[in-house]
Design a protein around this motif. Sequence first.
Motif, short mmCIF file in Angstrom:
data_model
loop_
_atom_site.label_atom_id
_atom_site.label_comp_id
_atom_site.label_asym_id
_atom_site.label_seq_id
_atom_site.Cartn_x
_atom_site.Cartn_y
_atom_site.Cartn_z
N ASN A 114 -11.17 46.70 15.18
CA ASN A 114 -10.52 47.49 16.24
C ASN A 114 -11.34 48.72 16.62
N SER A 139 -13.33 40.36 25.40
CA SER A 139 -12.39 41.46 25.62
C SER A 139 -12.99 42.56 26.49
N SER A 163 -6.86 43.32 12.36
CA SER A 163 -6.82 42.22 13.31
C SER A 163 -5.56 41.40 13.12
N ASN A 164 -4.82 41.14 14.20
CA ASN A 164 -3.57 40.40 14.11
C ASN A 164 -3.80 39.00 13.56
N THR A 165 -4.91 38.36 13.98
CA THR A 165 -5.23 37.01 13.49
C THR A 165 -5.45 37.03 11.99
N LEU A 166 -6.23 37.99 11.49
CA LEU A 166 -6.48 38.10 10.06
C LEU A 166 -5.19 38.35 9.30
N SER A 167 -4.34 39.20 9.83
CA SER A 167 -3.08 39.53 9.17
C SER A 167 -2.19 38.29 9.06
N VAL A 168 -2.07 37.53 10.15
CA VAL A 168 -1.24 36.33 10.16
C VAL A 168 -1.81 35.27 9.23
N HIS A 169 -3.12 35.04 9.31
CA HIS A 169 -3.75 34.02 8.48
C HIS A 169 -3.65 34.36 7.00
N SER A 170 -3.83 35.63 6.67
CA SER A 170 -3.78 36.03 5.25
C SER A 170 -2.40 35.80 4.67
N SER A 201 -0.26 42.90 3.70
CA SER A 201 -1.07 42.70 4.89
C SER A 201 -0.96 43.92 5.78
#
Length: 266
Positions: free
Chosen positions: A199, A230, A7-14, A2
């Motif tokens: 980003n 944002s 994106s932090n959300t994508l990284s965590v979800h993956s 990862s």
Amino acid sequence: MSNTSASNTLSVHSRAMFKAAVLLSQIYNITIGGQSLGWQTVHTDGSMISTLRSTCLAISTSNTVGIVGPILSREANFIADFAEIVSVPLISYAATNPDLSDRNAYSIFYRTVPSDKVAAMAIAQLFTIFNWTSCIIVYQNDEYGSGGLKALSETFKNNGVIVTQMIVFDITTFTFQSDLKSSFLSSSSRIVLLWAEANYTSVILQYALQYEIVGPRFTWILSSNVPLSSFNQSFNQNLVGILTIEPTTGDVVNEPINTTLLNAAY
């Protein structure tokens, strides 16, 4: 694998989905060579050398039968070459560069997300519906950006859409390789295609807001989903009308999905 710069959300979800898949394999007693599947995670930062180093370390300390990831196309292209040499299958859940579909070059690379050619065809259909005949393309200068540009250029050529400007955004210096505002204002088109990761998309839109080249003067189509909250609320009216093209899950468009595995994962 990862990416910490994505994106932090994508990284965590993956990572969560990957671990859930391995746990499900253990529940269903899926084995390879009589052994249950395990995992280890590697965090990448967008640097190809760092990604390769982390991959080599992970493979050297375990009996690796496959690699899941990475997110970024520029990392996936690099690691796919390495995976080909060591004969370890690579499955990416986010890399969309069309070049990775070349089975001669990447015979053991797979992905669970459509390539950019599919997105390009969807955008071409959008142009047909609204009778748009030209556009400006802004893209980031790496494999993801160049792959998207290639897919869009080929698809638009086949559909009679003219690209009036191609503007490169440098992801290292966060600058454009040509004057953004004058390029926009000198163009006969008012449709803008922005092909960049989330980003970088936020940074580019900030420039566009500063130069007053967003709505209602220009209609922007994004390849990445960014939270418009944002941005400063004073720009809300300028952000009206922005479109995003992104993959979605099958149930959103009434296509069948594996609910058995999804329910088991929960």
